[in-house]
Design a protein around this motif. Structure first.
Motif, PDB file in Angstrom:
ATOM      1  N   ILE A   3       0.847  -1.206   0.000  1.00 30.96           N
ATOM      2  CA  ILE A   3       0.000   0.000   0.000  1.00 30.96           C
ATOM      3  C   ILE A   3       0.880   1.252   0.000  1.00 30.96           C
ATOM      4  CG2 ILE A   3      -1.670   1.336   1.372  1.00 30.96           C
ATOM      5  CD1 ILE A   3      -2.876  -1.425   2.229  1.00 30.96           C
ATOM      6  N   LEU A   4       1.934   1.217   0.794  1.00 25.82           N
ATOM      7  CA  LEU A   4       2.860   2.359   0.847  1.00 25.82           C
ATOM      8  C   LEU A   4       3.432   2.643  -0.547  1.00 25.82           C
ATOM      9  CD1 LEU A   4       3.891   4.060   3.247  1.00 25.82           C
ATOM     10  CD2 LEU A   4       5.919   2.620   3.277  1.00 25.82           C
ATOM     11  N   SER A   5       3.741   1.582  -1.274  1.00 26.62           N
ATOM     12  CA  SER A   5       4.339   1.785  -2.608  1.00 26.62           C
ATOM     13  C   SER A   5       3.317   2.324  -3.616  1.00 26.62           C
ATOM     14  CB  SER A   5       4.950   0.476  -3.113  1.00 26.62           C
ATOM     15  OG  SER A   5       3.931  -0.405  -3.527  1.00 26.62           O
ATOM     16  N   ARG A   6       2.033   2.260  -3.248  1.00 29.94           N
ATOM     17  CA  ARG A   6       1.010   2.840  -4.146  1.00 29.94           C
ATOM     18  C   ARG A   6       0.507   4.191  -3.646  1.00 29.94           C
ATOM     19  NH1 ARG A   6      -0.910  -2.580  -3.850  1.00 29.94           N
ATOM     20  NH2 ARG A   6      -2.633  -1.970  -2.507  1.00 29.94           N
ATOM     21  N   MET A   7       0.399   4.314  -2.321  1.00 33.78           N
ATOM     22  CA  MET A   7      -0.284   5.484  -1.747  1.00 33.78           C
ATOM     23  C   MET A   7       0.646   6.519  -1.110  1.00 33.78           C
ATOM     24  SD  MET A   7      -3.595   4.916  -2.095  1.00 33.78           S
ATOM     25  CE  MET A   7      -4.381   5.966  -0.895  1.00 33.78           C
ATOM     26  N   TYR A   8       1.945   6.231  -1.026  1.00 31.33           N
ATOM     27  CA  TYR A   8       2.851   7.176  -0.369  1.00 31.33           C
ATOM     28  C   TYR A   8       2.681   8.552  -1.029  1.00 31.33           C
ATOM     29  CZ  TYR A   8       7.108   8.916   1.842  1.00 31.33           C
ATOM     30  OH  TYR A   8       7.998   9.632   2.598  1.00 31.33           O
ATOM     31  N   PRO A   9       2.428   9.584  -0.208  1.00 28.43           N
ATOM     32  CA  PRO A   9       2.047  10.875  -0.812  1.00 28.43           C
ATOM     33  C   PRO A   9       3.193  11.677  -1.419  1.00 28.43           C
ATOM     34  CG  PRO A   9       1.905  10.993   1.584  1.00 28.43           C
ATOM     35  CD  PRO A   9       2.333   9.592   1.260  1.00 28.43           C
ATOM     36  N   CYS A  10       4.079  10.999  -2.135  1.00 29.63           N
ATOM     37  CA  CYS A  10       5.130  11.631  -2.946  1.00 29.63           C
ATOM     38  C   CYS A  10       5.285  10.629  -4.081  1.00 29.63           C
ATOM     39  CB  CYS A  10       6.427  11.776  -2.136  1.00 29.63           C
ATOM     40  SG  CYS A  10       7.956  11.762  -3.111  1.00 29.63           S
ATOM     41  N   LYS A  11       4.771  10.974  -5.243  1.00 27.47           N
ATOM     42  CA  LYS A  11       4.660   9.985  -6.317  1.00 27.47           C
ATOM     43  C   LYS A  11       6.011   9.442  -6.760  1.00 27.47           C
ATOM     44  CE  LYS A  11       2.467   8.972 -10.729  1.00 27.47           C
ATOM     45  NZ  LYS A  11       3.287   7.788 -10.767  1.00 27.47           N
ATOM     46  N   GLU A  12       6.971  10.355  -6.873  1.00 24.58           N
ATOM     47  CA  GLU A  12       8.324   9.952  -7.275  1.00 24.58           C
ATOM     48  C   GLU A  12       8.874   8.895  -6.289  1.00 24.58           C
ATOM     49  OE1 GLU A  12      10.764  13.319  -6.379  1.00 24.58           O
ATOM     50  OE2 GLU A  12      12.584  12.101  -6.283  1.00 24.58           O
ATOM     51  N   CYS A  13       8.639   9.149  -4.978  1.00 26.08           N
ATOM     52  CA  CYS A  13       9.139   8.229  -3.950  1.00 26.08           C
ATOM     53  C   CYS A  13       8.387   6.896  -4.022  1.00 26.08           C
ATOM     54  CB  CYS A  13       8.957   8.831  -2.550  1.00 26.08           C
ATOM     55  SG  CYS A  13       9.518  10.524  -2.380  1.00 26.08           S
ATOM     56  N   ALA A  14       7.058   6.988  -4.197  1.00 23.53           N
ATOM     57  CA  ALA A  14       6.236   5.771  -4.237  1.00 23.53           C
ATOM     58  C   ALA A  14       6.661   4.895  -5.410  1.00 23.53           C
ATOM     59  CB  ALA A  14       4.760   6.146  -4.348  1.00 23.53           C
ATOM     60  N   ASP A  15       6.851   5.517  -6.572  1.00 25.59           N
ATOM     61  CA  ASP A  15       7.242   4.758  -7.762  1.00 25.59           C
ATOM     62  C   ASP A  15       8.600   4.086  -7.549  1.00 25.59           C
ATOM     63  OD1 ASP A  15       4.917   5.470  -8.963  1.00 25.59           O
ATOM     64  OD2 ASP A  15       5.778   7.016 -10.262  1.00 25.59           O
ATOM     65  N   HIS A  16       9.498   4.840  -6.933  1.00 25.97           N
ATOM     66  CA  HIS A  16      10.829   4.279  -6.677  1.00 25.97           C
ATOM     67  C   HIS A  16      10.717   3.120  -5.677  1.00 25.97           C
ATOM     68  CE1 HIS A  16      14.979   4.624  -4.692  1.00 25.97           C
ATOM     69  NE2 HIS A  16      15.095   3.897  -5.778  1.00 25.97           N
ATOM     70  N   PHE A  17       9.926   3.334  -4.636  1.00 24.23           N
ATOM     71  CA  PHE A  17       9.794   2.304  -3.591  1.00 24.23           C
ATOM     72  C   PHE A  17       9.159   1.025  -4.164  1.00 24.23           C
ATOM     73  CE2 PHE A  17       8.144   0.702   0.607  1.00 24.23           C
ATOM     74  CZ  PHE A  17       9.396   0.487   1.150  1.00 24.23           C
TER      75      PHE A  17
END
Ligand code: FAD
Length: 193
Positions: free
Chosen positions: A109-123
């Protein structure tokens, strides 16, 4: 009852107020940069140069928080890593099936919803290359340390020595161990294995 109920109420309010101050401080204290703590100090964000901070009253703290502007990517990152490493520190040696499943879902969920898209995509890429390992406290805390280091490297930050992770992120301080993740209490009837 021998104690005055009002006194108990004031004591409880004092504790809540102290807790709110401590947690708000993580969001509004100035950054200490990217230096990694190699000591057992669990709160490197609380800088010795801001000794009066904990003397502020809640209203003043809220005012300061309101005037500090939107959360930055760095503040969000530090708060999230604090949450994740504290979760790992509390994670049981013998997690239940439900706990293992929850932790994997949380990361997905964190990798989809993390509120920084660049970070989420990287994660998302990071956990695809490093599937979550949550078979025990040791496994999960080491896995988390490793993926945090993958993010650190990609940002040019120093790598943290994972053998120090338990010293850096100890269990949450909580009276009578009320914060411990008790396997059977969290399990809703699931089996341990
Ligand atoms: P942080 O990296 O936030 O670390 C906080 C504290 O954790 C450190 O002070 C140190 O004591 C400790 N620590 C450091 N490394 C480890 C470790 N390996 N194990 C255990 N403890 C450790 N920012 C971007 O710019 N781009 C991104 O793509 C990006 N992706 C992110 C993905 C996730 C899931 C998260 C939670 C954050 C991401 N961030 C990203 C934010 C970034 O990782 C940092 O949080 C931010 O730059 C602030 O860094 P910092 O130097 O204060 O320390």
């Amino acid at each position: 009852m021998s104690e005055n109920p009002l006194q108990l109420l004031f004591q409880a309010f004092g504790k809540v107020s102290e807790c709110v101050q401590t947690h708000l401080s993580l969001f509004i204290l100035p950054s200490t940069g990217s230096s990694l703590s190699l000591t057992a100090n669990r709160s490197p964000l609380v800088s010795p140069s801001t000794p009066d901070f904990h003397l502020l009253q809640p209203a003043e703290i809220l005012q300061k928080a309101n005037s500090s502007g939107p959360t930055t990517k760095e503040e969000l990152g530090r708060a999230t890593w604090t949450f994740l490493h504290t979760l790992a520190a509390q994670y049981p040696d013998k997690p239940t099936r439900q706990q293992r499943k929850d932790v994997k879902e949380l990361m997905a969920i964190l990798s989809r919803m993390y509120p920084c898209k660049e970070c989420a995509d990287h994660f998302k890429e990071v956990i695809r290359a490093n599937p979550v390992q949550a078979g025990s406290h040791h496994e999960f805390s080491q896995w988390l340390c490793h993926v945090h280091n993958v993010v650190n490297r990609s940002l040019g930050k120093p790598v943290f020595p994972c053998e120090r992770v338990d010293a850096r992120w100890g269990k949450l301080e909580c009276e009578r161990r009320e914060c411990d993740l008790q396997g059977p209490l969290m399990d809703f009837g699931d089996e341990a294995k």
